[in-house]
Motif scaffolding. Structure first.
Motif, mmCIF file in Angstrom:
data_model
loop_
_atom_site.group_PDB
_atom_site.id
_atom_site.type_symbol
_atom_site.label_atom_id
_atom_site.label_comp_id
_atom_site.label_asym_id
_atom_site.label_seq_id
_atom_site.Cartn_x
_atom_site.Cartn_y
_atom_site.Cartn_z
ATOM 1 N N VAL A 1 0.844 -1.193 0.000
ATOM 2 C CA VAL A 1 0.000 0.000 0.000
ATOM 3 C C VAL A 1 0.882 1.246 0.000
ATOM 4 O O VAL A 1 1.956 1.243 0.618
ATOM 5 N N THR A 2 0.428 2.286 -0.683
ATOM 6 C CA THR A 2 1.212 3.511 -0.830
ATOM 7 C C THR A 2 0.270 4.706 -0.850
ATOM 8 O O THR A 2 -0.949 4.553 -0.916
ATOM 9 N N VAL A 3 0.857 5.881 -0.835
ATOM 10 C CA VAL A 3 0.112 7.119 -1.096
ATOM 11 C C VAL A 3 0.843 7.862 -2.202
ATOM 12 O O VAL A 3 2.027 8.142 -2.045
ATOM 13 N N PRO A 4 0.236 8.160 -3.363
ATOM 14 C CA PRO A 4 -1.119 7.714 -3.694
ATOM 15 C C PRO A 4 -1.094 6.298 -4.263
ATOM 16 O O PRO A 4 -0.038 5.707 -4.397
ATOM 17 N N GLU A 5 -2.259 5.777 -4.587
ATOM 18 C CA GLU A 5 -2.380 4.521 -5.325
ATOM 19 C C GLU A 5 -3.138 4.802 -6.613
ATOM 20 O O GLU A 5 -4.216 5.370 -6.538
ATOM 21 N N PRO A 6 -2.573 4.431 -7.764
ATOM 22 C CA PRO A 6 -1.243 3.848 -7.928
ATOM 23 C C PRO A 6 -0.137 4.844 -7.612
ATOM 24 O O PRO A 6 -0.317 6.041 -7.792
ATOM 25 N N LEU A 7 1.016 4.318 -7.148
ATOM 26 C CA LEU A 7 2.190 5.144 -6.942
ATOM 27 C C LEU A 7 2.791 5.422 -8.323
ATOM 28 O O LEU A 7 3.004 4.492 -9.091
ATOM 29 N N PRO A 8 3.021 6.707 -8.667
ATOM 30 C CA PRO A 8 3.572 7.014 -10.004
ATOM 31 C C PRO A 8 4.883 6.252 -10.235
ATOM 32 O O PRO A 8 5.692 6.119 -9.318
ATOM 33 N N THR A 9 5.080 5.766 -11.446
ATOM 34 C CA THR A 9 6.270 4.947 -11.723
ATOM 35 C C THR A 9 7.556 5.756 -11.553
ATOM 36 O O THR A 9 8.629 5.191 -11.402
ATOM 37 N N SER A 10 7.433 7.088 -11.566
ATOM 38 C CA SER A 10 8.607 7.945 -11.383
ATOM 39 C C SER A 10 8.927 8.169 -9.903
ATOM 40 O O SER A 10 9.866 8.887 -9.573
ATOM 41 N N HIS A 11 8.134 7.569 -9.015
ATOM 42 C CA HIS A 11 8.353 7.823 -7.580
ATOM 43 C C HIS A 11 9.722 7.297 -7.128
ATOM 44 O O HIS A 11 10.119 6.196 -7.511
ATOM 45 N N PRO A 12 10.449 8.088 -6.306
ATOM 46 C CA PRO A 12 11.784 7.683 -5.843
ATOM 47 C C PRO A 12 11.828 6.288 -5.207
ATOM 48 O O PRO A 12 12.827 5.577 -5.350
ATOM 49 N N LEU A 13 10.756 5.863 -4.533
ATOM 50 C CA LEU A 13 10.770 4.537 -3.895
ATOM 51 C C LEU A 13 11.009 3.419 -4.923
ATOM 52 O O LEU A 13 11.609 2.401 -4.613
ATOM 53 N N PHE A 14 10.535 3.648 -6.163
ATOM 54 C CA PHE A 14 10.730 2.626 -7.204
ATOM 55 C C PHE A 14 12.189 2.522 -7.649
ATOM 56 O O PHE A 14 12.572 1.553 -8.296
ATOM 57 N N SER A 15 12.994 3.534 -7.331
ATOM 58 C CA SER A 15 14.397 3.510 -7.759
ATOM 59 C C SER A 15 15.262 2.697 -6.795
ATOM 60 O O SER A 15 16.430 2.455 -7.070
#
Ligand code: GLV
Ligand code: GLV
Length: 324
Positions: A266-280
């Motif tokens: 779960v994240t904020v927001p959902e969906p989490l944008p693919t550019s979000h730093p967490l994805f890196s």
């Protein structure tokens, strides 16, 4: 004439069948896999007696005003209820159904899967295997952390927290600790879990698993202060709601090695944008809110939500009604 119901999403087959065969309501359904646009929703709810919704719909004063005074039952196909303005519902005397229990097994299973995926770096590992990183067998390559002899912290020991702990126990967890608004001895005794402060939870946990409800009290409580007290080797798992976590603080804790890894459903927001730093981050596993996503459970949730709705419209006790 029959009570009018609006259904905000395609309902899985079991629930849909109950709705179709009840003969008790006339219903209109947003028959799509995607959410009904807000403007459309505000139009469609006008004059309805009952609403069957999912967690992507904000049920707030604006929506309740748009629906009008006939609305007496809101039934959500979810265990979480942070998308519902409970005070507004209570003020209008609207009853609320939700779907606890039927999803506990599926959510607990997924939480264990996510935990192991994160602690043993499975997504990283499959990526390496597939993309040429697998040069040879190496002594410390892709090493992670084991559950055996670990301390597991459960933030929010309810039905789901207990079910997770019961599943983790056979992995030879040494000790369970938990936090909650108050001690829950009847649940805690089943796993010999010790009630501790947030501080102790942060310091002691090798695995910290968040499974509490999102409320004003839990909003953002997993923050810098908490992460800074955790061990560098600890793993953070969240299958509750993204709002419980301060994501900037989590990013910093992961990027600087303050904690070892995180697994989030779960994240904020959902969906989490693919550019979000967490994805890196290699040490962050992110799933698209699928904890209850088994065929059995989603069907059971749809049946329960539908039965709650119909019972409420009849003025009967619901199988699972939220106390407002
Ligand atoms: C899922 O997140 C639910 O609340 O049912
Ligand atoms: C691992 O495969 C081992 O043989 O130790």
């Amino acid at each position: 004439t029959l009570p009018r119901v609006y259904v905000t999403r395609s309902v899985p087959p079991d629930g849909l069948e109950i709705l179709r065969n009840s003969g008790q309501v006339q219903f209109e359904m947003w028959d799509s896999d995607d959410p009904v646009p807000r403007e459309e929703l505000l139009k469609r709810v006008k004059g309805i007696d009952g609403l069957l919704c999912v967690l992507t719909e904000k049920i707030d004063a604006e929506l309740l005003d748009a629906a009008g005074p006939n609305l007496r039952v809101v039934s959500t196909m979810s265990v979480g209820y942070d998308h519902l303005s409970l005070s507004e519902l209570k003020k209008r005397g609207i009853r609320v159904g939700y779907t606890p229990d039927v999803l506990t097994d599926a959510v607990a299973e997924l939480t264990v899967a996510l935990l192991l995926c994160t602690s043993r770096r499975l997504t990283e590992a499959t990526h390496e295997a597939k993309t040429g990183g697998w040069g040879t067998w190496r002594t410390l390559w892709l090493c992670g952390y084991e559950l055996a002899n670990s301390t597991v912290g459960i933030m929010g020991l309810g039905r789901i927290g207990l079910a997770i702990a019961e599943r983790l126990k056979p992995f030879k967890v040494k000790k369970f600790i938990y936090t909650d608004v108050a001690p829950r001895p009847e649940l805690a005794n089943q796993i010999q879990a010790e009630y501790v402060s947030m501080d102790e939870m942060a310091k002691q946990s090798d695995f910290l698993v968040v499974c509490c409800a999102l409320t004003p009290e839990t909003q953002g409580i997993c923050n810098k202060e908490l992460f800074s007290k955790m061990k560098k080797t600890s793993i953070f798992i969240n299958t509750s709601r993204g709002g419980v976590v301060n994501q900037e603080d989590l990013y910093d804790a992961l990027a600087t090695g303050q904690i070892a890894a995180a697994g989030l459903d779960v994240t904020v927001p959902e969906p989490l944008p693919t550019s979000h730093p967490l994805f890196s981050l290699k040490n962050c596993v992110i799933l698209p809110h699928i904890a209850s996503a088994s065929f059995t459970t989603r069907n059971a949730m749809s049946s329960l939500a539908t039965n709650n709705l119909l019972a409420g419209l009849r003025g009967n006790a619901m199988e699972k009604e939220l106390k407002l």
